[in-house]
Design a protein around this motif. Structure first.
Motif, PDB file in Angstrom:
ATOM      1  N   MET A   5       0.869  -1.172   0.000  1.00  0.00           N
ATOM      2  CA  MET A   5       0.000   0.000   0.000  1.00  0.00           C
ATOM      3  C   MET A   5       0.906   1.223   0.000  1.00  0.00           C
ATOM      4  O   MET A   5       1.768   1.373   0.871  1.00  0.00           O
ATOM      5  N   VAL A   6       0.733   2.112  -0.989  1.00  0.00           N
ATOM      6  CA  VAL A   6       1.629   3.264  -1.108  1.00  0.00           C
ATOM      7  C   VAL A   6       0.892   4.397  -1.822  1.00  0.00           C
ATOM      8  O   VAL A   6       0.078   4.171  -2.716  1.00  0.00           O
ATOM      9  N   ASP A   7       1.169   5.629  -1.387  1.00  0.00           N
ATOM     10  CA  ASP A   7       0.551   6.799  -2.002  1.00  0.00           C
ATOM     11  C   ASP A   7       1.372   7.208  -3.223  1.00  0.00           C
ATOM     12  O   ASP A   7       2.340   7.962  -3.121  1.00  0.00           O
ATOM     13  N   LEU A   8       1.001   6.735  -4.381  1.00  0.00           N
ATOM     14  CA  LEU A   8       1.761   6.990  -5.603  1.00  0.00           C
ATOM     15  C   LEU A   8       1.576   8.394  -6.148  1.00  0.00           C
ATOM     16  O   LEU A   8       2.498   8.987  -6.695  1.00  0.00           O
ATOM     17  N   ASP A   9       0.384   8.924  -6.030  1.00  0.00           N
ATOM     18  CA  ASP A   9       0.085  10.207  -6.664  1.00  0.00           C
ATOM     19  C   ASP A   9       0.070  11.379  -5.690  1.00  0.00           C
ATOM     20  O   ASP A   9      -0.236  12.513  -6.060  1.00  0.00           O
ATOM     21  N   ASP A  43      -1.886  12.125  -3.196  1.00  0.00           N
ATOM     22  CA  ASP A  43      -3.174  12.724  -2.837  1.00  0.00           C
ATOM     23  C   ASP A  43      -3.607  12.409  -1.411  1.00  0.00           C
ATOM     24  O   ASP A  43      -4.698  12.771  -0.982  1.00  0.00           O
ATOM     25  N   GLY A  44      -2.722  11.722  -0.672  1.00  0.00           N
ATOM     26  CA  GLY A  44      -3.035  11.381   0.709  1.00  0.00           C
ATOM     27  C   GLY A  44      -3.766  10.076   0.889  1.00  0.00           C
ATOM     28  O   GLY A  44      -4.052   9.669   2.009  1.00  0.00           O
ATOM     29  N   TYR A  45      -4.061   9.395  -0.221  1.00  0.00           N
ATOM     30  CA  TYR A  45      -4.740   8.104  -0.165  1.00  0.00           C
ATOM     31  C   TYR A  45      -3.828   7.020  -0.736  1.00  0.00           C
ATOM     32  O   TYR A  45      -3.138   7.239  -1.740  1.00  0.00           O
ATOM     33  N   LEU A  46      -3.836   5.853  -0.108  1.00  0.00           N
ATOM     34  CA  LEU A  46      -2.941   4.777  -0.516  1.00  0.00           C
ATOM     35  C   LEU A  46      -3.504   3.990  -1.692  1.00  0.00           C
ATOM     36  O   LEU A  46      -4.664   3.591  -1.674  1.00  0.00           O
ATOM     37  N   GLU A  47      -2.670   3.782  -2.700  1.00  0.00           N
ATOM     38  CA  GLU A  47      -3.016   2.875  -3.775  1.00  0.00           C
ATOM     39  C   GLU A  47      -2.553   1.463  -3.411  1.00  0.00           C
ATOM     40  O   GLU A  47      -1.645   1.288  -2.593  1.00  0.00           O
ATOM     41  N   LEU A  48      -3.170   0.463  -4.018  1.00  0.00           N
ATOM     42  CA  LEU A  48      -2.770  -0.927  -3.834  1.00  0.00           C
ATOM     43  C   LEU A  48      -1.877  -1.326  -5.014  1.00  0.00           C
ATOM     44  O   LEU A  48      -2.265  -1.192  -6.173  1.00  0.00           O
ATOM     45  N   PHE A  54       3.345  -5.550 -12.625  1.00  0.00           N
ATOM     46  CA  PHE A  54       2.767  -4.677 -11.611  1.00  0.00           C
ATOM     47  C   PHE A  54       1.308  -4.425 -11.972  1.00  0.00           C
ATOM     48  O   PHE A  54       0.977  -4.221 -13.138  1.00  0.00           O
ATOM     49  N   ILE A  55       0.454  -4.424 -10.971  1.00  0.00           N
ATOM     50  CA  ILE A  55      -0.915  -3.954 -11.147  1.00  0.00           C
ATOM     51  C   ILE A  55      -1.191  -2.927 -10.052  1.00  0.00           C
ATOM     52  O   ILE A  55      -0.882  -3.153  -8.884  1.00  0.00           O
ATOM     53  N   ILE A  56      -1.711  -1.776 -10.438  1.00  0.00           N
ATOM     54  CA  ILE A  56      -1.979  -0.684  -9.508  1.00  0.00           C
ATOM     55  C   ILE A  56      -3.483  -0.431  -9.478  1.00  0.00           C
ATOM     56  O   ILE A  56      -4.117  -0.270 -10.523  1.00  0.00           O
ATOM     57  N   LEU A  57      -4.050  -0.416  -8.267  1.00  0.00           N
ATOM     58  CA  LEU A  57      -5.479  -0.187  -8.106  1.00  0.00           C
ATOM     59  C   LEU A  57      -5.732   0.986  -7.158  1.00  0.00           C
ATOM     60  O   LEU A  57      -4.966   1.202  -6.211  1.00  0.00           O
ATOM     61  N   LYS A  58      -6.791   1.717  -7.419  1.00  0.00           N
ATOM     62  CA  LYS A  58      -7.162   2.852  -6.568  1.00  0.00           C
ATOM     63  C   LYS A  58      -8.591   2.661  -6.073  1.00  0.00           C
ATOM     64  O   LYS A  58      -9.444   2.130  -6.797  1.00  0.00           O
ATOM     65  N   TYR A  59      -8.829   3.085  -4.847  1.00  0.00           N
ATOM     66  CA  TYR A  59     -10.129   2.885  -4.199  1.00  0.00           C
ATOM     67  C   TYR A  59     -10.985   4.141  -4.332  1.00  0.00           C
ATOM     68  O   TYR A  59     -10.620   5.219  -3.868  1.00  0.00           O
TER      69      TYR A  59
END
Length: 239
Positions: A7-11, A13-18, A30-35
């Protein structure tokens, strides 16, 4: 097929991407998902040869809340296969007694924190204890003190004492004189950054990584990185 999940904040914005890194038929993906609004959405899927740090340079938070920043490949040294392991969280009273004795510490005055992992360096079935110390008495501009203890007859016996250590510490799969090689990232104190290869000499490991052999370029390192904690955020265990 194996996978590692982060879990890491890639962009930013303060929210963690998976981020899920998986191996399929010998290739890394790699697969990146956002909630968003109670649903996970795919941001990207791509194939990557290098370590995740080659795609973004930031702190990673594993599912088990282990916070760490992976090594970035340098001098054509391939560190992409390294598995990162944060330190133990349970206090070890026997280890604390050994540390107080070997480093001549006063637990009530010296304000020392420690981080440790158990790792079987000689593969005899009895793990050694690698411990990393943090505090003004044991740290300088080039790093902090560390030690390796062996377990013998229910007691901890000092095998090696290190200075100028920076975490994480790589335990390589390669061995010398029956013990696994250790790789330390040397920097600070005016030293040009490099990876030092530390080999067991039959009795102990050399104590000062800054004067050890530089890991050769084009080396692929296989092993684990212990004490991988972000020590600014994980305060370790108070001695």
């Amino acid at each position: 097929m194996w996978s590692n999940r982060y879990m890491v904040d890639l962009d930013g914005d303060g929210y963690l991407e998976l981020v899920d890194i998986y191996n399929l038929q010998g290739e890394r993906y790699f697969i990146i998902l956002k909630y968003y609004y109670s649903h996970w959405y795919i941001v990207d899927i791509f194939k990557e040869e290098n370590d995740i740090s080659s795609y973004f340079d930031c702190e990673i938070i594993r599912d088990d809340k282990c916070r760490y920043k992976p090594f970035v490949n340098q001098d054509e040294i391939d560190l992409s296969s390294i598995e990162y392991i944060c330190s133990e969280t349970q206090r070890d009273i026997k280890l604390e007694k050994a540390l107080i004795k070997e480093f001549n510490l006063d637990r009530y005055k010296d304000n020392i924190r420690y981080y440790y992992n158990k790792i079987d360096l000689d593969e005899d079935g009895i793990p050694e204890i690698f411990v990393y110390l943090v505090g003004s008495l044991v740290c300088g501009t080039g790093g902090c003190s560390a030690a390796i203890f062996k377990q013998e007859n229910g007691k901890y016996k000092l095998l090696t004492r290190f200075s100028l250590v920076n975490n994480p510490v790589i335990i390589s799969n390669s061995k010398t004189n029956g013990y696994k090689d250790i790789i330390m990232n040397v920097y600070g104190g005016g030293i040009k950054e490099f990876f030092a290869l530390i080999k067991y000499d039959g009795i102990t490991y050399p104590s000062n990584p800054s004067i050890q052999t530089k890991l050769e370029s084009d080396t692929k390192v296989d092993g684990i990185a212990i004490v991988a904690d972000d020590i600014a955020k994980n305060l370790g265990i108070e001695l």
